[in-house]
Design an enzyme around this catalytic site. Sequence first.
Site, PDB file in Angstrom:
ATOM      1  N   HIS A   1      51.849 -36.031   1.752  1.00  0.00           N
ATOM      2  CA  HIS A   1      51.821 -34.575   1.977  1.00  0.00           C
ATOM      3  C   HIS A   1      51.452 -33.795   0.713  1.00  0.00           C
ATOM      4  O   HIS A   1      51.740 -32.613   0.608  1.00  0.00           O
ATOM      5  CB  HIS A   1      53.183 -34.096   2.521  1.00  0.00           C
TER       6      HIS A   1
ATOM      7  N   GLY B   1      65.925 -41.035   4.426  1.00  0.00           N
ATOM      8  CA  GLY B   1      66.103 -39.593   4.257  1.00  0.00           C
ATOM      9  C   GLY B   1      65.031 -38.726   4.870  1.00  0.00           C
ATOM     10  O   GLY B   1      64.630 -37.728   4.280  1.00  0.00           O
TER      11      GLY B   1
ATOM     12  N   ASN C   1      69.852 -43.312   6.178  1.00  0.00           N
ATOM     13  CA  ASN C   1      69.844 -41.850   6.281  1.00  0.00           C
ATOM     14  C   ASN C   1      71.273 -41.331   6.337  1.00  0.00           C
ATOM     15  O   ASN C   1      72.205 -42.072   6.651  1.00  0.00           O
ATOM     16  CB  ASN C   1      69.090 -41.441   7.559  1.00  0.00           C
TER      17      ASN C   1
ATOM     18  N   GLU D   1      72.233 -38.975   8.422  1.00  0.00           N
ATOM     19  CA  GLU D   1      72.472 -38.957   9.870  1.00  0.00           C
ATOM     20  C   GLU D   1      71.291 -39.638  10.535  1.00  0.00           C
ATOM     21  O   GLU D   1      70.207 -39.655   9.974  1.00  0.00           O
ATOM     22  CB  GLU D   1      72.514 -37.517  10.395  1.00  0.00           C
TER      23      GLU D   1
ATOM     24  N   ALA E   1      72.124 -41.127   0.243  1.00  0.00           N
ATOM     25  CA  ALA E   1      71.126 -42.030  -0.352  1.00  0.00           C
ATOM     26  C   ALA E   1      71.615 -42.651  -1.658  1.00  0.00           C
ATOM     27  O   ALA E   1      71.352 -43.832  -1.917  1.00  0.00           O
ATOM     28  CB  ALA E   1      69.826 -41.256  -0.599  1.00  0.00           C
TER      29      ALA E   1
HETATM   30  C1  BJW Z   1      69.841 -37.287   3.575  1.00  0.00           C
HETATM   31  C2  BJW Z   1      70.641 -36.696   2.594  1.00  0.00           C
HETATM   32  C3  BJW Z   1      71.225 -37.549   1.644  1.00  0.00           C
HETATM   33  C4  BJW Z   1      69.904 -35.123   3.890  1.00  0.00           C
HETATM   34  N1  BJW Z   1      71.006 -38.872   1.714  1.00  0.00           N
HETATM   35  N2  BJW Z   1      69.638 -38.589   3.618  1.00  0.00           N
HETATM   36  C5  BJW Z   1      53.289 -32.143  18.857  1.00  0.00           C
HETATM   37  C6  BJW Z   1      53.579 -33.493  18.933  1.00  0.00           C
HETATM   38  C7  BJW Z   1      53.273 -34.350  17.880  1.00  0.00           C
HETATM   39  C8  BJW Z   1      52.688 -33.869  16.728  1.00  0.00           C
HETATM   40  C9  BJW Z   1      52.414 -32.538  16.657  1.00  0.00           C
HETATM   41  C10 BJW Z   1      52.705 -31.688  17.698  1.00  0.00           C
HETATM   42  N3  BJW Z   1      52.319 -30.439  17.335  1.00  0.00           N
HETATM   43  C11 BJW Z   1      51.803 -30.486  16.092  1.00  0.00           C
HETATM   44  C12 BJW Z   1      51.848 -31.774  15.666  1.00  0.00           C
HETATM   45  C13 BJW Z   1      51.404 -32.281  14.342  1.00  0.00           C
HETATM   46  C14 BJW Z   1      52.295 -31.799  13.235  1.00  0.00           C
HETATM   47  C15 BJW Z   1      53.745 -32.110  13.574  1.00  0.00           C
HETATM   48  O1  BJW Z   1      54.230 -33.212  13.397  1.00  0.00           O
HETATM   49  N4  BJW Z   1      54.491 -31.128  14.049  1.00  0.00           N
HETATM   50  C16 BJW Z   1      55.875 -31.367  14.444  1.00  0.00           C
HETATM   51  C17 BJW Z   1      56.767 -30.302  13.823  1.00  0.00           C
HETATM   52  C18 BJW Z   1      55.923 -31.456  15.947  1.00  0.00           C
HETATM   53  N5  BJW Z   1      51.895 -32.544  12.066  1.00  0.00           N
HETATM   54  C19 BJW Z   1      50.901 -32.146  11.285  1.00  0.00           C
HETATM   55  O2  BJW Z   1      50.318 -31.093  11.475  1.00  0.00           O
HETATM   56  C20 BJW Z   1      50.496 -33.074  10.165  1.00  0.00           C
HETATM   57  N6  BJW Z   1      49.118 -33.345  10.265  1.00  0.00           N
HETATM   58  C21 BJW Z   1      48.592 -34.009  11.297  1.00  0.00           C
HETATM   59  O3  BJW Z   1      49.230 -34.364  12.264  1.00  0.00           O
HETATM   60  O4  BJW Z   1      47.274 -34.277  11.114  1.00  0.00           O
HETATM   61  C22 BJW Z   1      46.590 -34.891  12.169  1.00  0.00           C
HETATM   62  C23 BJW Z   1      45.726 -33.868  12.761  1.00  0.00           C
HETATM   63  C24 BJW Z   1      45.326 -32.833  11.994  1.00  0.00           C
HETATM   64  C25 BJW Z   1      44.520 -31.878  12.543  1.00  0.00           C
HETATM   65  C26 BJW Z   1      44.158 -31.966  13.861  1.00  0.00           C
HETATM   66  C27 BJW Z   1      44.570 -33.009  14.635  1.00  0.00           C
HETATM   67  C28 BJW Z   1      45.364 -33.964  14.077  1.00  0.00           C
HETATM   68  C29 BJW Z   1      50.741 -32.438   8.819  1.00  0.00           C
HETATM   69  C30 BJW Z   1      52.188 -32.313   8.538  1.00  0.00           C
HETATM   70  C31 BJW Z   1      52.407 -31.581   7.245  1.00  0.00           C
HETATM   71  C32 BJW Z   1      53.886 -31.440   6.940  1.00  0.00           C
HETATM   72  N7  BJW Z   1      54.040 -30.567   5.875  1.00  0.00           N
HETATM   73  C33 BJW Z   1      55.407 -30.281   5.392  1.00  0.00           C
HETATM   74  C34 BJW Z   1      55.318 -29.090   4.410  1.00  0.00           C
HETATM   75  C35 BJW Z   1      54.382 -29.341   3.279  1.00  0.00           C
HETATM   76  C36 BJW Z   1      55.043 -30.075   2.141  1.00  0.00           C
HETATM   77  C37 BJW Z   1      56.071 -29.233   1.417  1.00  0.00           C
HETATM   78  O5  BJW Z   1      55.955 -28.003   1.367  1.00  0.00           O
HETATM   79  O6  BJW Z   1      57.008 -29.843   0.883  1.00  0.00           O
HETATM   80  O7  BJW Z   1      55.967 -31.454   4.824  1.00  0.00           O
HETATM   81  S1  BJW Z   1      56.555 -29.849   6.691  1.00  0.00           S
HETATM   82  C38 BJW Z   1      57.947 -30.619   5.944  1.00  0.00           C
HETATM   83  O8  BJW Z   1      58.428 -31.631   6.854  1.00  0.00           O
HETATM   84  C39 BJW Z   1      57.403 -31.335   4.697  1.00  0.00           C
HETATM   85  C40 BJW Z   1      58.072 -32.667   4.815  1.00  0.00           C
HETATM   86  O9  BJW Z   1      57.364 -33.639   4.096  1.00  0.00           O
HETATM   87  C41 BJW Z   1      58.121 -32.911   6.297  1.00  0.00           C
HETATM   88  C42 BJW Z   1      59.162 -33.902   6.732  1.00  0.00           C
HETATM   89  O10 BJW Z   1      60.463 -33.431   6.463  1.00  0.00           O
HETATM   90  P1  BJW Z   1      61.604 -34.448   6.044  1.00  0.00           P
HETATM   91  O11 BJW Z   1      61.287 -35.043   4.742  1.00  0.00           O
HETATM   92  O12 BJW Z   1      61.868 -35.370   7.157  1.00  0.00           O
HETATM   93  O13 BJW Z   1      62.841 -33.436   5.808  1.00  0.00           O
HETATM   94  P2  BJW Z   1      63.898 -32.887   6.880  1.00  0.00           P
HETATM   95  O14 BJW Z   1      64.536 -31.705   6.255  1.00  0.00           O
HETATM   96  O15 BJW Z   1      63.312 -32.710   8.214  1.00  0.00           O
HETATM   97  O16 BJW Z   1      64.963 -34.078   7.005  1.00  0.00           O
HETATM   98  C43 BJW Z   1      65.822 -34.396   5.931  1.00  0.00           C
HETATM   99  C44 BJW Z   1      66.536 -35.701   6.259  1.00  0.00           C
HETATM  100  O17 BJW Z   1      67.297 -36.065   5.131  1.00  0.00           O
HETATM  101  C45 BJW Z   1      67.522 -35.597   7.435  1.00  0.00           C
HETATM  102  O18 BJW Z   1      67.306 -36.698   8.303  1.00  0.00           O
HETATM  103  C46 BJW Z   1      68.915 -35.718   6.766  1.00  0.00           C
HETATM  104  O19 BJW Z   1      69.836 -36.441   7.574  1.00  0.00           O
HETATM  105  C47 BJW Z   1      68.577 -36.521   5.527  1.00  0.00           C
HETATM  106  N8  BJW Z   1      69.486 -36.293   4.382  1.00  0.00           N
HETATM  107  N9  BJW Z   1      70.753 -35.367   2.813  1.00  0.00           N
HETATM  108  C48 BJW Z   1      70.281 -39.377   2.710  1.00  0.00           C
HETATM  109  N10 BJW Z   1      72.079 -37.082   0.648  1.00  0.00           N
END
Ligand code: BJW
Length: 228
Positions: free
Chosen positions: A105, A171, A197, A199, A215
């Site tokens: 990302h 995570g 994770n 959770e 973690a």
């Molecule tokens: C702990 C802890 C501790 C806490 N110990 N654990 C419908 C269906 C399917 C897909 C799509 C859809 N509609 C749209 C889409 C595609 C879309 C998508 O997935 N959307 C969903 C929301 C449905 N995806 C995209 O657009 C991606 N591109 C793509 O698909 O390209 C293909 C394509 C492109 C064009 C046309 C056609 C196809 C791009 C995704 C970009 C994501 N960007 C972000 C922001 C930018 C980066 C930034 O600013 O940092 O990336 S969004 C944000 O979420 C960030 C993260 O990397 C990403 C994931 O989040 P993460 O890391 O999982 O964090 P959290 O907060 O969700 O979870 C934290 C976890 O930690 C939890 O589980 C806690 O339990 C745990 N935790 N404390 C251990 N101490």
Amino acid sequence: MNIVILTGAGISAESGLGTFRDEGGLWAQHDIQDVATPEAFQRNPDLVHGFYNARRAHAAKAQPNAAHRALAKLEKDWRHNVDIVTQNVDDLHERGGSKSVLHMHGELSGALCARCGKRWKAPAVMSTGDLCAQCGQPGTRPDIVWFGEMPYQMDRIAHLLAQCGLFVSIGTSGNVYPAAGFVQQARMLGARTLELNLESSAGGSLFEQRRLGPATELIPTWVDELLS
Ligand code: BJW
């Protein structure tokens, strides 16, 4: 046996960097549509730069934690490949000692010209007045993959998933694709799967094994077990 490790915001949470979807997380404070889409950047680049400038400053002050360091030790001491595919845009894996880190990302430390595609190291503070060093045009942006954009190095990730014997997810909430689909891809290609994770994630039932906890406790224990 090669190991592929997918990490998300949870691994950096105990370094003081907020997650996205946990209570009080980044998406509770900011609307995704305002800061994490290409359309948001076109509409209000100052707001988007402000969001990433603040996160860049915050990440620079954070330190890698015991989980980051344990993964670096695993990479160093494991006899086969250990590759980290991170969704995180911070550099805590690298500063924790990991060498094979793929930022699917993007990275806070990167700047990208939206016009000509040139990449360079981002200054601490990016602004709409910045000009591209190559084409001289304005419109330079953080090198971050926003919603609707193609994550980086998908071919390389597919190759790593096909070559691994163990896929571990750490995570991440499993809400964002394509990363959320890696567990199924890895399973189909014959790898064992493990979730570590706080959770269980959205796709938690897709993993063969799961351990729940912070973690900084789970990862060092798991790495010690693997290496012993
Ligand atoms: C702990 C802890 C501790 C806490 N110990 N654990 C419908 C269906 C399917 C897909 C799509 C859809 N509609 C749209 C889409 C595609 C879309 C998508 O997935 N959307 C969903 C929301 C449905 N995806 C995209 O657009 C991606 N591109 C793509 O698909 O390209 C293909 C394509 C492109 C064009 C046309 C056609 C196809 C791009 C995704 C970009 C994501 N960007 C972000 C922001 C930018 C980066 C930034 O600013 O940092 O990336 S969004 C944000 O979420 C960030 C993260 O990397 C990403 C994931 O989040 P993460 O890391 O999982 O964090 P959290 O907060 O969700 O979870 C934290 C976890 O930690 C939890 O589980 C806690 O339990 C745990 N935790 N404390 C251990 N101490």
